[in-house]
Design an enzyme around this catalytic site. Structure first.
Site, PDB file in Angstrom:
ATOM      1  N   LYS A  22     -10.931 106.056 -80.975  1.00  0.00           N
ATOM      2  CA  LYS A  22     -10.936 107.469 -80.585  1.00  0.00           C
ATOM      3  C   LYS A  22     -12.251 108.127 -81.015  1.00  0.00           C
ATOM      4  O   LYS A  22     -12.889 108.818 -80.236  1.00  0.00           O
ATOM      5  CB  LYS A  22      -9.780 108.196 -81.260  1.00  0.00           C
ATOM      6  CG  LYS A  22      -9.869 109.716 -81.236  1.00  0.00           C
ATOM      7  CD  LYS A  22      -8.688 110.403 -81.883  1.00  0.00           C
ATOM      8  CE  LYS A  22      -8.817 110.590 -83.359  1.00  0.00           C
ATOM      9  NZ  LYS A  22      -9.615 111.726 -83.806  1.00  0.00           N
ATOM     10  N   ASN A  23     -12.658 107.886 -82.260  1.00  0.00           N
ATOM     11  CA  ASN A  23     -13.818 108.603 -82.794  1.00  0.00           C
ATOM     12  C   ASN A  23     -15.155 108.039 -82.331  1.00  0.00           C
ATOM     13  O   ASN A  23     -16.198 108.599 -82.640  1.00  0.00           O
ATOM     14  CB  ASN A  23     -13.743 108.656 -84.324  1.00  0.00           C
ATOM     15  CG  ASN A  23     -12.638 109.586 -84.780  1.00  0.00           C
ATOM     16  OD1 ASN A  23     -12.069 110.329 -83.978  1.00  0.00           O
ATOM     17  ND2 ASN A  23     -12.304 109.537 -86.060  1.00  0.00           N
ATOM     18  N   CYS A 125      -9.062 123.468 -89.858  1.00  0.00           N
ATOM     19  CA  CYS A 125      -7.869 122.747 -89.388  1.00  0.00           C
ATOM     20  C   CYS A 125      -7.043 122.445 -90.633  1.00  0.00           C
ATOM     21  O   CYS A 125      -7.399 122.825 -91.740  1.00  0.00           O
ATOM     22  CB  CYS A 125      -8.263 121.485 -88.639  1.00  0.00           C
ATOM     23  SG  CYS A 125      -8.706 120.130 -89.700  1.00  0.00           S
ATOM     24  N   ARG A 130     -13.804 122.672 -92.796  1.00  0.00           N
ATOM     25  CA  ARG A 130     -14.633 121.847 -91.899  1.00  0.00           C
ATOM     26  C   ARG A 130     -15.716 122.674 -91.193  1.00  0.00           C
ATOM     27  O   ARG A 130     -15.727 122.861 -89.986  1.00  0.00           O
ATOM     28  CB  ARG A 130     -13.744 121.119 -90.900  1.00  0.00           C
ATOM     29  CG  ARG A 130     -12.796 120.181 -91.638  1.00  0.00           C
ATOM     30  CD  ARG A 130     -11.925 119.393 -90.723  1.00  0.00           C
ATOM     31  NE  ARG A 130     -12.677 118.356 -90.022  1.00  0.00           N
ATOM     32  CZ  ARG A 130     -12.106 117.544 -89.127  1.00  0.00           C
ATOM     33  NH1 ARG A 130     -10.851 117.698 -88.826  1.00  0.00           N
ATOM     34  NH2 ARG A 130     -12.827 116.636 -88.519  1.00  0.00           N
ATOM     35  N   ASP A 315      -9.814 108.552 -93.396  1.00  0.00           N
ATOM     36  CA  ASP A 315      -8.798 108.507 -92.339  1.00  0.00           C
ATOM     37  C   ASP A 315      -7.734 107.457 -92.602  1.00  0.00           C
ATOM     38  O   ASP A 315      -6.753 107.375 -91.855  1.00  0.00           O
ATOM     39  CB  ASP A 315      -9.447 108.251 -90.974  1.00  0.00           C
ATOM     40  CG  ASP A 315     -10.288 109.426 -90.528  1.00  0.00           C
ATOM     41  OD1 ASP A 315     -11.061 109.268 -89.571  1.00  0.00           O
ATOM     42  OD2 ASP A 315     -10.178 110.488 -91.160  1.00  0.00           O
ATOM     43  N   ARG A 407      -2.290 112.217 -80.624  1.00  0.00           N
ATOM     44  CA  ARG A 407      -3.718 112.515 -80.521  1.00  0.00           C
ATOM     45  C   ARG A 407      -4.542 111.300 -80.862  1.00  0.00           C
ATOM     46  O   ARG A 407      -5.650 111.135 -80.366  1.00  0.00           O
ATOM     47  CB  ARG A 407      -4.093 113.658 -81.494  1.00  0.00           C
ATOM     48  CG  ARG A 407      -3.531 115.000 -81.119  1.00  0.00           C
ATOM     49  CD  ARG A 407      -4.150 116.076 -81.967  1.00  0.00           C
ATOM     50  NE  ARG A 407      -5.609 115.967 -81.931  1.00  0.00           N
ATOM     51  CZ  ARG A 407      -6.404 116.716 -82.702  1.00  0.00           C
ATOM     52  NH1 ARG A 407      -5.893 117.564 -83.547  1.00  0.00           N
ATOM     53  NH2 ARG A 407      -7.702 116.605 -82.629  1.00  0.00           N
TER      54      ARG A 407
HETATM   55  C1  EPZ Z   1     -15.348 112.826 -88.398  1.00  0.00           C
HETATM   56  O1  EPZ Z   1     -15.100 114.203 -88.535  1.00  0.00           O
HETATM   57  C2  EPZ Z   1     -14.063 112.229 -87.841  1.00  0.00           C
HETATM   58  N1  EPZ Z   1     -13.793 112.813 -86.527  1.00  0.00           N
HETATM   59  C3  EPZ Z   1     -12.907 112.502 -88.792  1.00  0.00           C
HETATM   60  O2  EPZ Z   1     -11.747 111.857 -88.250  1.00  0.00           O
HETATM   61  C4  EPZ Z   1     -13.246 111.855 -90.132  1.00  0.00           C
HETATM   62  O3  EPZ Z   1     -12.210 112.140 -91.051  1.00  0.00           O
HETATM   63  C5  EPZ Z   1     -14.567 112.432 -90.659  1.00  0.00           C
HETATM   64  O4  EPZ Z   1     -15.615 112.222 -89.675  1.00  0.00           O
HETATM   65  C6  EPZ Z   1     -15.015 111.778 -91.955  1.00  0.00           C
HETATM   66  O5  EPZ Z   1     -15.169 110.400 -91.758  1.00  0.00           O
HETATM   67  C7  EPZ Z   1     -14.506 112.357 -85.456  1.00  0.00           C
HETATM   68  O6  EPZ Z   1     -15.363 111.496 -85.567  1.00  0.00           O
HETATM   69  C8  EPZ Z   1     -14.170 112.980 -84.130  1.00  0.00           C
HETATM   70  P1  EPZ Z   1     -17.828 115.143 -91.258  1.00  0.00           P
HETATM   71  P2  EPZ Z   1     -16.351 115.206 -88.875  1.00  0.00           P
HETATM   72  O7  EPZ Z   1     -18.752 116.081 -90.558  1.00  0.00           O
HETATM   73  O8  EPZ Z   1     -17.583 114.688 -88.248  1.00  0.00           O
HETATM   74  C9  EPZ Z   1     -18.320 118.585 -94.501  1.00  0.00           C
HETATM   75  C10 EPZ Z   1      -9.487 111.729 -87.597  1.00  0.00           C
HETATM   76  O9  EPZ Z   1      -8.435 111.747 -88.246  1.00  0.00           O
HETATM   77  N2  EPZ Z   1     -19.221 119.215 -93.523  1.00  0.00           N
HETATM   78  O10 EPZ Z   1     -18.276 113.761 -91.532  1.00  0.00           O
HETATM   79  O11 EPZ Z   1     -15.897 116.590 -88.539  1.00  0.00           O
HETATM   80  C11 EPZ Z   1     -16.881 118.550 -93.990  1.00  0.00           C
HETATM   81  O12 EPZ Z   1     -16.218 119.772 -94.286  1.00  0.00           O
HETATM   82  C12 EPZ Z   1     -10.608 112.694 -87.942  1.00  0.00           C
HETATM   83  O13 EPZ Z   1      -9.727 110.947 -86.647  1.00  0.00           O
HETATM   84  C13 EPZ Z   1     -19.860 120.405 -93.867  1.00  0.00           C
HETATM   85  O14 EPZ Z   1     -19.671 120.935 -94.969  1.00  0.00           O
HETATM   86  O15 EPZ Z   1     -16.461 115.060 -90.440  1.00  0.00           O
HETATM   87  C14 EPZ Z   1     -16.300 117.382 -94.745  1.00  0.00           C
HETATM   88  O16 EPZ Z   1     -15.920 117.820 -96.037  1.00  0.00           O
HETATM   89  C15 EPZ Z   1     -10.206 113.645 -89.051  1.00  0.00           C
HETATM   90  N3  EPZ Z   1     -20.689 120.988 -92.959  1.00  0.00           N
HETATM   91  C16 EPZ Z   1     -17.474 116.408 -94.870  1.00  0.00           C
HETATM   92  O17 EPZ Z   1     -18.650 117.202 -94.632  1.00  0.00           O
HETATM   93  C17 EPZ Z   1     -20.943 120.423 -91.731  1.00  0.00           C
HETATM   94  O18 EPZ Z   1     -21.720 120.987 -90.940  1.00  0.00           O
HETATM   95  C18 EPZ Z   1     -17.463 115.278 -93.849  1.00  0.00           C
HETATM   96  O19 EPZ Z   1     -17.316 115.867 -92.594  1.00  0.00           O
HETATM   97  C19 EPZ Z   1     -20.274 119.207 -91.403  1.00  0.00           C
HETATM   98  C20 EPZ Z   1     -19.436 118.624 -92.310  1.00  0.00           C
END
Ligand code: EPZ
Length: 433
Positions: A22-23, A125, A130, A315, A407
């Site tokens: 998915k991701n 969420c 996030r 995840d 999802r």
């Molecule tokens: C991706 O989300 C995945 N989703 C998530 O999978 C996964 O949990 C996550 O990466 C971590 O591996 C997809 O790929 C579609 P991040 P993403 O940006 O990119 C902080 C699932 O269950 N952050 O790597 O949104 C954020 O709050 C989902 O399939 C900022 O502070 O995650 C988090 O604490 C859930 N500012 C950390 O970084 C930003 O601009 C990692 O977030 C971006 C992120």
């Protein structure tokens, strides 16, 4: 709303086909915006989030055609053809983005292709606030003017984007993906330091390369992208879903089963496999994928801290916690990525688990037996961890709000019942009848 009913205690035996990731598929779909030629993606999973992304791209003016196995027969992925020969709208509206935060990955490609993009802020969420501040500051480094106005990110780059050095203060998966796609059409070279190394990021980089991008350091935390005037169409097949594979590996372990995960790749879940080996679960490579069973019948509690790839993925945190609920001894699980990803804990406790939470760490003391109960799904991975607990619990577990599961997991109940699980989906209309 559909519900899933599980009667626990049946060891899983047989084969489970692993669907496309998915991701990986979500940013790959968005990559079609970078060219006016056809992008064809193979092995795309049949998931609600994919449909949401397809609808979002459709309202941008992307022509889509979906074909491939009918969802009711087999689990072969779909082939999707996407052609963005003209962009009808540069706006990603709130009512679509709020359904799926990953919609943010249209921001980079739209801005690079059209010189402008208006994407709704995804909002928080269940698992955390996030923010997308890192996406925004990195695009500004590439020369975009960005305003936040009435809940929208309004980005402009009328003269196009220009390459720059981007240093991410923390690893962001979709942040890395957005910048990689934007940089592919920028003038000059872009370096991304502290880039995410998740296999889904590498998969996107491979697809962009097939489309004519020049990217060095794929799979490492330093990416160098040489901007191109344009990209062309390509074919790319989505990698298998390592999170689904890890989830079903734990389903095999928690039921003391013996399952072959077809298409799963060990190199995508090395850290998970090593930790499960410590817990008494053997994962061995086969010609068709990975075979998972307990090594000697007993499960042993292990400690885990979630980390960006190649560390243990956040995840799979909820799923490991479910497994640890019935392991011998204690297990300390610390969630370092998201600030609120323990919502499965109160539901697992209702099934008899012994879990104590202190801030970002949970101490799990294994119990002999969980007992089935009606439980509530809250987010995608928490809901599947409750399903795992139900597979091992004595008695009946009913999982509500199954739309969370749909999802990210393709027909979970069919894949599990094909291996002997006593699991069924109760459709809302069946209940009404
Ligand atoms: C991706 O989300 C995945 N989703 C998530 O999978 C996964 O949990 C996550 O990466 C971590 O591996 C997809 O790929 C579609 P991040 P993403 O940006 O990119 C902080 C699932 O269950 N952050 O790597 O949104 C954020 O709050 C989902 O399939 C900022 O502070 O995650 C988090 O604490 C859930 N500012 C950390 O970084 C930003 O601009 C990692 O977030 C971006 C992120």
């Amino acid at each position: 709303m559909d519900r899933i009913r599980i009667r626990g205690g049946k060891p899983l035996k047989g084969k489970i086909p692993i669907s496309g990731a998915k991701n990986a598929a979500l940013p790959l779909l968005a990559a079609c915006l970078l060219t006016d030629e056809k992008l064809t993606l193979g092995n795309v999973p049949h998931l609600a989030d994919i449909t949401t992304m397809a609808n979002l791209l459709g309202q941008h003016g992307v022509g889509l055609s979906l074909n491939g196995a009918h969802p009711k027969q087999g689990f072969a992925g779909r082939t999707i053809e996407l052609t963005a020969n003209k962009i009808a709208s540069i706006t990603a509206p709130y009512d679509l983005v709020r359904k799926m935060r990953a919609s943010i990955v249209v921001l980079g490609p739209l801005l690079a292709r059209c010189g402008e993009a208006k994407v709704s802020l995804p909002g928080g969420c269940a698992i955390g606030t996030r923010p997308v501040d890192l996406h925004i500051s990195a695009l500004e480094r590439l020369g975009a003017d960005i305003e936040l106005d009435q809940g929208y990110i309004h980005a402009r780059a009328p003269k196009g984007l220009r390459g720059a050095e981007i240093i991410f203060p923390m690893v962001t998966v979709t942040g890395t993906e957005n910048i990689m796609m934007a940089a592919a059409l920028a003038k000059g070279d872009t370096t991304i330091v502290n880039a995410a190394r998740e296999p889904e990021v590498a998969d996107l980089a491979q697809c962009l390369t097939a489309m004519g991008a020049e990217i060095e350091g794929i799979g490492t935390d330093k990416l160098r992208i040489k901007g191109q005037g344009r990209l062309h169409g390509a074919y790319h097949s989505v990698i298998p879903d390592r999170i689904e594979a890890g989830t079903f590996a734990m389903a095999a372990a928690i039921t003391n089963g013996d399952v072959e995960l077809l298409g799963a790749r060990l190199e995508h879940i090395q850290t998970v496999a090593r930790l499960l080996a410590e817990a008494g679960v053997s994962i061995e490579e086969t010609a068709g994928g990975l075979r998972v069973r307990r090594a000697n019948g007993m499960l042993q509690g292990v400690d885990m801290m979630t980390e960006p790839f190649p560390g243990f993925p956040t995840d799979l945190q909820a799923q490991l916690m479910a497994l640890m609920c019935v392991a011998g001894g204690a297990s300390m699980i610390t969630e370092t990525i998201f600030e609120n990803r323990f919502m499965h804990v109160p539901e697992l406790r209702r099934m008899g688990a012994s879990i104590t939470v202190h801030n970002a760490s949970a101490m799990i003391r294994g119990v002999k037996q969980l007992t089935g109960a009606p439980v509530m799904a809250t987010d995608l991975r928490a809901s599947v961890s409750l399903a795992l607990a139900g597979l091992a619990a004595e008695g009946e577990t009913t999982l509500n709000r199954v739309y969370h599961l749909d999802r990210g997991y393709e027909r979970l109940e069919d894949k599990l019942s094909a291996c002997g699980a006593d699991i069924e989906r109760i459709r809302e209309q069946d209940e009404a009848a």
